[in-house]
Design a protein around this motif. Structure first.
Motif, PDB file in Angstrom:
ATOM      1  N   TRP A   1       0.848  -1.198   0.000  1.00  0.00           N
ATOM      2  CA  TRP A   1       0.000   0.000   0.000  1.00  0.00           C
ATOM      3  C   TRP A   1       0.881   1.245   0.000  1.00  0.00           C
ATOM      4  N   PHE A   2       0.621   2.129  -0.976  1.00  0.00           N
ATOM      5  CA  PHE A   2       1.430   3.337  -1.084  1.00  0.00           C
ATOM      6  C   PHE A   2       0.623   4.607  -0.789  1.00  0.00           C
ATOM      7  N   GLY A   3      -0.634   4.424  -0.366  1.00  0.00           N
ATOM      8  CA  GLY A   3      -1.459   5.585  -0.075  1.00  0.00           C
ATOM      9  C   GLY A   3      -1.192   6.135   1.321  1.00  0.00           C
ATOM     10  N   SER A   4      -1.992   7.107   1.720  1.00  0.00           N
ATOM     11  CA  SER A   4      -1.838   7.726   3.027  1.00  0.00           C
ATOM     12  C   SER A   4      -2.292   6.776   4.128  1.00  0.00           C
ATOM     13  N   THR A   5      -1.565   6.780   5.263  1.00  0.00           N
ATOM     14  CA  THR A   5      -1.989   5.960   6.393  1.00  0.00           C
ATOM     15  C   THR A   5      -3.223   6.555   7.075  1.00  0.00           C
ATOM     16  N   LYS A   6      -3.666   7.726   6.632  1.00  0.00           N
ATOM     17  CA  LYS A   6      -4.915   8.285   7.145  1.00  0.00           C
ATOM     18  C   LYS A   6      -6.082   7.355   6.834  1.00  0.00           C
ATOM     19  N   THR A   7      -5.913   6.507   5.827  1.00  0.00           N
ATOM     20  CA  THR A   7      -6.937   5.522   5.493  1.00  0.00           C
ATOM     21  C   THR A   7      -7.222   4.642   6.705  1.00  0.00           C
ATOM     22  N   LEU A   8      -6.190   4.315   7.461  1.00  0.00           N
ATOM     23  CA  LEU A   8      -6.368   3.517   8.674  1.00  0.00           C
ATOM     24  C   LEU A   8      -7.234   4.254   9.682  1.00  0.00           C
ATOM     25  N   ASP A   9      -6.977   5.531   9.887  1.00  0.00           N
ATOM     26  CA  ASP A   9      -7.738   6.303  10.866  1.00  0.00           C
ATOM     27  C   ASP A   9      -9.204   6.420  10.466  1.00  0.00           C
ATOM     28  N   VAL A  10      -9.456   6.634   9.171  1.00  0.00           N
ATOM     29  CA  VAL A  10     -10.833   6.755   8.688  1.00  0.00           C
ATOM     30  C   VAL A  10     -11.575   5.433   8.874  1.00  0.00           C
ATOM     31  N   THR A  11     -10.916   4.327   8.519  1.00  0.00           N
ATOM     32  CA  THR A  11     -11.544   3.015   8.665  1.00  0.00           C
ATOM     33  C   THR A  11     -11.785   2.695  10.132  1.00  0.00           C
ATOM     34  N   MET A  12     -10.834   3.070  11.001  1.00  0.00           N
ATOM     35  CA  MET A  12     -10.987   2.829  12.431  1.00  0.00           C
ATOM     36  C   MET A  12     -12.154   3.630  12.997  1.00  0.00           C
ATOM     37  N   ALA A  13     -12.297   4.858  12.549  1.00  0.00           N
ATOM     38  CA  ALA A  13     -13.412   5.690  13.017  1.00  0.00           C
ATOM     39  C   ALA A  13     -14.744   5.073  12.604  1.00  0.00           C
ATOM     40  N   GLY A  14     -14.805   4.564  11.382  1.00  0.00           N
ATOM     41  CA  GLY A  14     -16.031   3.910  10.919  1.00  0.00           C
ATOM     42  C   GLY A  14     -16.329   2.649  11.705  1.00  0.00           C
ATOM     43  N   LEU A  15     -15.290   1.883  12.051  1.00  0.00           N
ATOM     44  CA  LEU A  15     -15.471   0.670  12.851  1.00  0.00           C
ATOM     45  C   LEU A  15     -16.000   1.014  14.236  1.00  0.00           C
ATOM     46  N   ARG A  16     -15.450   2.031  14.838  1.00  0.00           N
ATOM     47  CA  ARG A  16     -15.931   2.451  16.159  1.00  0.00           C
ATOM     48  C   ARG A  16     -17.417   2.824  16.105  1.00  0.00           C
ATOM     49  N   ARG A  17     -17.797   3.591  15.088  1.00  0.00           N
ATOM     50  CA  ARG A  17     -19.203   4.025  14.967  1.00  0.00           C
ATOM     51  C   ARG A  17     -20.127   2.826  14.833  1.00  0.00           C
ATOM     52  N   ARG A  18     -19.742   1.836  14.033  1.00  0.00           N
ATOM     53  CA  ARG A  18     -20.600   0.676  13.809  1.00  0.00           C
ATOM     54  C   ARG A  18     -20.765  -0.126  15.097  1.00  0.00           C
ATOM     55  N   LEU A  19     -19.691  -0.261  15.866  1.00  0.00           N
ATOM     56  CA  LEU A  19     -19.793  -1.014  17.114  1.00  0.00           C
ATOM     57  C   LEU A  19     -20.650  -0.280  18.138  1.00  0.00           C
ATOM     58  N   LEU A  20     -20.462   1.025  18.237  1.00  0.00           N
ATOM     59  CA  LEU A  20     -21.237   1.798  19.208  1.00  0.00           C
ATOM     60  C   LEU A  20     -22.705   1.899  18.812  1.00  0.00           C
ATOM     61  N   ALA A  21     -22.973   1.935  17.505  1.00  0.00           N
ATOM     62  CA  ALA A  21     -24.353   2.065  17.038  1.00  0.00           C
ATOM     63  C   ALA A  21     -25.192   0.851  17.412  1.00  0.00           C
ATOM     64  N   GLY A  22     -24.562  -0.316  17.488  1.00  0.00           N
ATOM     65  CA  GLY A  22     -25.322  -1.525  17.804  1.00  0.00           C
ATOM     66  C   GLY A  22     -25.303  -1.882  19.276  1.00  0.00           C
ATOM     67  N   ALA A  23     -24.686  -1.042  20.115  1.00  0.00           N
ATOM     68  CA  ALA A  23     -24.526  -1.373  21.534  1.00  0.00           C
ATOM     69  C   ALA A  23     -25.519  -0.605  22.394  1.00  0.00           C
ATOM     70  N   THR A  24     -25.856  -1.206  23.535  1.00  0.00           N
ATOM     71  CA  THR A  24     -26.659  -0.542  24.555  1.00  0.00           C
ATOM     72  C   THR A  24     -25.788  -0.390  25.797  1.00  0.00           C
ATOM     73  N   SER A  25     -26.288   0.331  26.770  1.00  0.00           N
ATOM     74  CA  SER A  25     -25.507   0.575  27.986  1.00  0.00           C
ATOM     75  C   SER A  25     -25.236  -0.714  28.758  1.00  0.00           C
ATOM     76  N   ALA A  26     -26.068  -1.735  28.525  1.00  0.00           N
ATOM     77  CA  ALA A  26     -25.910  -2.992  29.257  1.00  0.00           C
ATOM     78  C   ALA A  26     -24.941  -3.952  28.569  1.00  0.00           C
ATOM     79  N   ASP A  27     -24.558  -3.638  27.339  1.00  0.00           N
ATOM     80  CA  ASP A  27     -23.686  -4.548  26.589  1.00  0.00           C
ATOM     81  C   ASP A  27     -22.245  -4.454  27.064  1.00  0.00           C
ATOM     82  N   ARG A  28     -21.569  -5.588  26.996  1.00  0.00           N
ATOM     83  CA  ARG A  28     -20.138  -5.622  27.293  1.00  0.00           C
ATOM     84  C   ARG A  28     -19.404  -5.605  25.953  1.00  0.00           C
ATOM     85  N   VAL A  29     -19.035  -4.395  25.548  1.00  0.00           N
ATOM     86  CA  VAL A  29     -18.419  -4.213  24.230  1.00  0.00           C
ATOM     87  C   VAL A  29     -16.983  -3.725  24.400  1.00  0.00           C
ATOM     88  N   PRO A  30     -16.022  -4.404  23.812  1.00  0.00           N
ATOM     89  CA  PRO A  30     -14.631  -3.926  23.892  1.00  0.00           C
ATOM     90  C   PRO A  30     -14.519  -2.534  23.289  1.00  0.00           C
TER      91      PRO A  30
END
Length: 243
Positions: free
Chosen positions: A199-228
């Motif tokens: 991969w020769f592109g910007s490593t910012k791609t990692l940060d963008v993908t990580m931010a999207g992953l965080r949003r997806r995990l939080l969107a499906g979680a409730t306060s009672a869930d044990r989510v890493p």
């Protein structure tokens, strides 16, 4: 001539072989011969096509030509060895210099064949390698982290039983973090395993993908869930924390 059938994994399915070969005659010969011998081959003519195919399906064996039109086979061997530690890699090469063979083996290949070679010799090499491997080759078991389950074999992620839909790169990123849960994982490791070291592109791609992953995990979680939770380690990388 009696056909010798290929070993199968746990008797459930024929072994899947990814052929990476740009020569039409050799590729067709390998595909036909392997299928007739009881294997399940898929033929890719380019390195990029092979990497994409490896993302889509799980393979047991990689037959890899070193002289490809778009990529160096050594780089492909190194990339797929990092991703799939149990993959049997056999390099196929017309190069006779020892340095080329050594480079392939150092990149993670298990064996090599110098062209031209006979199908019978290839089949014998495969049988010999497979005999030395564990009798059962079951896919990696799903990783359970609290209410989050990451199933790399099925390429699924669930949260308290409900599926979390992730983009391919987001899922691969989560799978790497889950495999190293509660460990610091460097940006370099994540880029190499998820985007590969070509991969020769910007490593910012990692940060963008990580931010999207965080949003997806939080969107499906409730306060009672044990989510890493994914913690950013400034100057180093990330850590998936289960505690």
């Amino acid at each position: 001539m009696r056909m010798i059938q290929a070993p199968s994994t746990a008797g459930a399915r024929p072994l899947r072989i990814l052929i990476v070969e740009d020569d039409e005659t050799i590729g067709r010969h390998l595909e036909t011969g392997l299928r007739g011998s009881g294997y399940a081959p898929t033929w890719s003519r380019t390195g990029a096509g092979a990497l994409a195919e490896a993302d889509r399906s799980l393979y047991d064996v990689l037959l890899l030509d070193l002289g490809l039109p778009d990529m160096d086979g050594v780089d492909i061997a190194r990339t797929l060895r990092a991703r799939f530690t149990g993959l049997l890699i056999v390099i196929l090469t017309a190069r006779t210099d020892d340095i080329d063979v050594i480079a392939g083996l150092d990149a993670g290949a298990d064996d090599h064949l110098v062209k031209p070679f006979s199908l019978s010799v290839l089949l014998a090499r495969l049988r010999a390698h497979l005999r030395r491997r564990p009798a059962t080759s079951s896919p990696r078991k799903p990783t359970r982290l609290g209410d989050l389950v990451v199933d790399t074999a099925a390429r699924r992620c669930t949260l308290h039983g409900d599926e979390v839909v992730l983009r391919p790169k987001g899922f691969k990123l989560l799978a790497v973090l889950a495999r190293h849960a509660d460990e610091a994982v460097s940006r370099e490791t994540l880029m190499a395993e998820v985007w590969d070291e070509n991969w020769f592109g910007s490593t910012k791609t990692l940060d963008v993908t990580m931010a999207g992953l965080r949003r997806r995990l939080l969107a499906g979680a409730t306060s009672a869930d044990r989510v890493p939770r994914i913690t950013t380690l400034r100057g180093h990388g990330y850590r998936l924390e289960t505690g």
